[in-house]
Scaffold this motif. Structure first.
Motif, PDB file in Angstrom:
ATOM      1  N   UNK A  28      15.359  -4.122 -30.153  1.00  0.00           N
ATOM      2  CA  UNK A  28      14.421  -4.684 -29.180  1.00  0.00           C
ATOM      3  C   UNK A  28      14.266  -3.768 -27.972  1.00  0.00           C
ATOM      4  N   UNK A  29      15.372  -3.199 -27.509  1.00  0.00           N
ATOM      5  CA  UNK A  29      15.337  -2.268 -26.380  1.00  0.00           C
ATOM      6  C   UNK A  29      14.414  -1.088 -26.698  1.00  0.00           C
ATOM      7  N   UNK A  63       5.495   0.954 -22.647  1.00  0.00           N
ATOM      8  CA  UNK A  63       5.612   0.902 -21.187  1.00  0.00           C
ATOM      9  C   UNK A  63       4.516   0.084 -20.491  1.00  0.00           C
ATOM     10  N   UNK A  64       3.434  -0.192 -21.179  1.00  0.00           N
ATOM     11  CA  UNK A  64       2.394  -1.037 -20.571  1.00  0.00           C
ATOM     12  C   UNK A  64       2.748  -2.511 -20.641  1.00  0.00           C
ATOM     13  N   UNK A  65       3.571  -2.869 -21.615  1.00  0.00           N
ATOM     14  CA  UNK A  65       3.989  -4.262 -21.767  1.00  0.00           C
ATOM     15  C   UNK A  65       5.305  -4.548 -21.054  1.00  0.00           C
ATOM     16  N   UNK A  66       6.190  -3.557 -21.018  1.00  0.00           N
ATOM     17  CA  UNK A  66       7.525  -3.744 -20.447  1.00  0.00           C
ATOM     18  C   UNK A  66       7.754  -2.727 -19.337  1.00  0.00           C
ATOM     19  N   UNK A  67       8.431  -3.163 -18.317  1.00  0.00           N
ATOM     20  CA  UNK A  67       8.670  -2.345 -17.143  1.00  0.00           C
ATOM     21  C   UNK A  67       9.364  -1.030 -17.520  1.00  0.00           C
ATOM     22  N   UNK A  68       8.665   0.108 -17.349  1.00  0.00           N
ATOM     23  CA  UNK A  68       9.273   1.388 -17.712  1.00  0.00           C
ATOM     24  C   UNK A  68      10.442   1.776 -16.798  1.00  0.00           C
TER      25      UNK A  68
END
Length: 152
Positions: free
Chosen positions: A94-95, A102-107
Motif C-alpha cells: 500500500x505504501x 503523488x496526486x492522490x497521496x501527500x508526496x
C-alpha cells in the motif's frame, strides 16, 4: 409475491449496510496524551533497521519515532515473526502504491518506495521495527495502510 421478497431483501441489505457503517464509525483511533506528546516531539534520533545477512537497511529519521518505539510500542517478542511479515507485506504494498500516486497521496508523507520482498527472511528485528514504524506513521498522520485500525 417475488417482488415483495426482493424488496424485503433489498431493505434488509440497506438496513444492514447502515448498521454496519454506523458500527464501523465507532471504531475511532484513540491517541493517548503520552502519544500526542511524542508525536509533537522534535527529537530526531534515528532508528536504523538493518540485517547484515540480507544487506537490508532503512534509516528512519522521523521526529518522535525513536521515543515512541522505546516507550509506547509493544516490546520485541510480543508479535510472531510471521504476523509481522504478513502485515509488513500488505503495508509495504500500500505504501509503494501511494508513492506512485503523488496526486492522490501527500508526496511529503510518501516520498520513497520500500523494497521489501516477502520471500526474503529479513529476521525478527527488521520486521519488528518496520511494522512499528508503519503503526507509528499511521497513528501520527491519521493514515491507513491496510484494512485494520493501527493499534498498539
Amino acid at each position: 409475491m417475488e417482488r415483495n421478497i426482493l424488496k424485503r431483501i433489498a431493505l434488509l441489505l440497506i438496513t444492514a449496510g447502515i448498521i454496519f457503517s454506523c458500527g464501523a464509525q465507532k471504531e475511532s483511533l484513540e491517541i493517548s496524551e503520552q502519544e500526542k506528546v511524542v508525536f509533537n516531539s522534535d527529537d530526531e534520533q534515528q532508528v536504523e533497521i538493518a540485517d547484515e545477512k540480507t544487506e537490508y537497511e532503512i534509516i528512519i529519521i522521523e521526529p518522535g519515532f525513536y521515543v515512541w518505539l522505546q516507550s509506547i510500542a509493544r516490546p520485541e517478542g510480543y508479535y510472531s515473526q510471521s504476523f509481522l511479515e504478513n502485515r509488513n507485506s500488505l503495508m509495504v504494498m500500500n505504501w509503494n502504491q501511494r508513492v506512485l500516486q503523488p496526486r492522490l497521496y501527500n508526496p511529503n508523507l510518501y516520498e520513497l518506495q520500500i523494497n521489501y520482498d516477502p520471500n526474503i527472511d529479513y529476521g525478527y528485528e527488521v520486521n519488528y521495527k518496520l511494522y512499528n514504524y508503519f503503526i507509528f506513521f499511521q497513528r501520527k498522520y491519521n493514515q491507513r495502510l491496510g484494512p485494520f485500525i493501527p493499534r498498539i
